[in-house]
Scaffold this active site. Structure first.
Site, mmCIF file in Angstrom:
data_model
loop_
_atom_site.group_PDB
_atom_site.id
_atom_site.type_symbol
_atom_site.label_atom_id
_atom_site.label_comp_id
_atom_site.label_asym_id
_atom_site.label_seq_id
_atom_site.Cartn_x
_atom_site.Cartn_y
_atom_site.Cartn_z
ATOM 1 N N ASN A 1 37.187 41.929 50.925
ATOM 2 C CA ASN A 1 38.421 41.420 50.456
ATOM 3 C C ASN A 1 39.574 42.235 51.201
ATOM 4 O O ASN A 1 40.525 42.445 50.349
ATOM 5 C CB ASN A 1 38.501 41.620 48.936
ATOM 6 C CG ASN A 1 37.650 40.749 48.074
ATOM 7 O OD1 ASN A 1 37.474 39.493 48.756
ATOM 8 N ND2 ASN A 1 37.227 40.803 46.706
ATOM 9 N N ARG B 1 39.568 45.122 40.393
ATOM 10 C CA ARG B 1 38.502 44.965 39.721
ATOM 11 C C ARG B 1 37.053 44.219 40.799
ATOM 12 O O ARG B 1 35.989 44.130 40.270
ATOM 13 C CB ARG B 1 38.190 44.344 38.503
ATOM 14 C CG ARG B 1 39.246 44.814 37.395
ATOM 15 C CD ARG B 1 38.662 44.360 36.169
ATOM 16 N NE ARG B 1 38.956 42.921 35.915
ATOM 17 C CZ ARG B 1 38.316 42.160 34.851
ATOM 18 N NH1 ARG B 1 37.853 42.744 34.192
ATOM 19 N NH2 ARG B 1 38.473 40.906 34.959
ATOM 20 N N ASP B 2 37.633 43.994 41.976
ATOM 21 C CA ASP B 2 36.641 43.533 42.925
ATOM 22 C C ASP B 2 37.033 43.819 44.376
ATOM 23 O O ASP B 2 36.683 43.008 45.148
ATOM 24 C CB ASP B 2 36.367 42.019 42.714
ATOM 25 C CG ASP B 2 35.166 41.263 43.621
ATOM 26 O OD1 ASP B 2 34.344 42.255 43.540
ATOM 27 O OD2 ASP B 2 35.164 40.076 43.880
ATOM 28 N N LEU B 3 37.151 45.093 44.380
ATOM 29 C CA LEU B 3 37.274 45.520 45.866
ATOM 30 C C LEU B 3 36.157 45.742 46.634
ATOM 31 O O LEU B 3 35.132 46.319 46.187
ATOM 32 C CB LEU B 3 38.229 46.940 45.752
ATOM 33 C CG LEU B 3 39.659 46.882 45.354
ATOM 34 C CD1 LEU B 3 40.259 48.209 44.937
ATOM 35 C CD2 LEU B 3 40.502 46.064 46.312
ATOM 36 N N THR C 1 31.099 42.696 42.233
ATOM 37 C CA THR C 1 30.083 43.056 43.316
ATOM 38 C C THR C 1 29.359 44.227 43.269
ATOM 39 O O THR C 1 29.952 45.427 43.235
ATOM 40 C CB THR C 1 30.812 42.946 44.719
ATOM 41 O OG1 THR C 1 31.676 41.786 44.980
ATOM 42 C CG2 THR C 1 29.717 42.926 45.897
#
Length: 208
Positions: free
Chosen positions: A34, A28-30, A71
């Site tokens: 990261n 959910r936040d690639l 993001t």
């Protein structure tokens, strides 16, 4: 990085994300921040970091519906709309496509003056062709792979991160990829469906 190295890095990230999906986790936040890339004797080896927003696919209620977390430049439309219940492995596939787009073009598919502006563009606009974002030499097959990841409808994306990794492998081997370019009539129809008022104005002007 060379074009081949960029593709191999994202292929490795996709394989790692698939391994997480197999355990039931959705990241959910690639995003590029990261992903850590290690250069060793065997070449480049990517590592996926920061599972702080990850959740189990079957675990409800970890984030309230309507709350946008992540993001905006790399999140899929369903996440930008706050539809937490709709997030699954195909949401991470979108983010992988946005990361590859960023590597190839030097900028994400959508940007803006604020997170809200970026999120609105993610929901309402089609991603610009890579050649329009400063990457005219990207092969058509690779652009098709990227744009399949960035489809607004999750059902049109790769069903798994592994399927994306396999298509990137085909590209690297010079084999035909499963992704196909979207014909211009289909692109026009999608724009009409998302912006009926704008399309009606253009049609009226054309008739006049």
């Amino acid at each position: 990085l060379s074009l081949e190295e960029q593709v191999r890095v994202v292929q490795g990230v996709a394989e790692g994300v698939h391994a997480a999906h197999e355990t039931g986790l959705v990241h959910r936040d690639l995003k590029p921040q990261n992903v850590m890339v290690e250069r060793g004797a065997a070449g480049l080896r990517p590592h996926v970091l920061d599972f702080g927003l990850a959740r189990e696919r079957q675990a409800p209620g970890l984030t309230e519906s309507g709350v946008i977390a992540g993001t905006p430049a790399y999140m899929p439309p369903e996440q930008a709309r706050g539809q937490v219940h709709a997030l699954d492995r195909r949401s991470d596939v979108y983010a992988l496509g946005a990361i590859l787009y960023r590597l190839l073009a030097g900028r994400p598919p959508f940007d803006g003056a604020s997170d809200l502006e970026v999120a609105m563009r993610v929901v309402c606009e089609e991603p610009p062709p890579l050649r329009a974002r400063g990457a005219p030499d990207v092969p058509a097959e690779l652009q098709s792979v990227v744009l399949r990841c960035l489809e607004k409808d999750p059902a049109r994306r790769y069903p798994t991160a592994l399927a994306l990794a396999e298509d990137l492998g085909r590209f690297l081997r010079g084999e035909p990829v499963s992704a196909r370019p979207v014909a211009w009539p289909a692109r026009a129809w999608r724009r009409i469906r998302r912006s009926p008022a704008w399309s009606a104005s253009i049609a009226a002007l054309a008739v006049a």
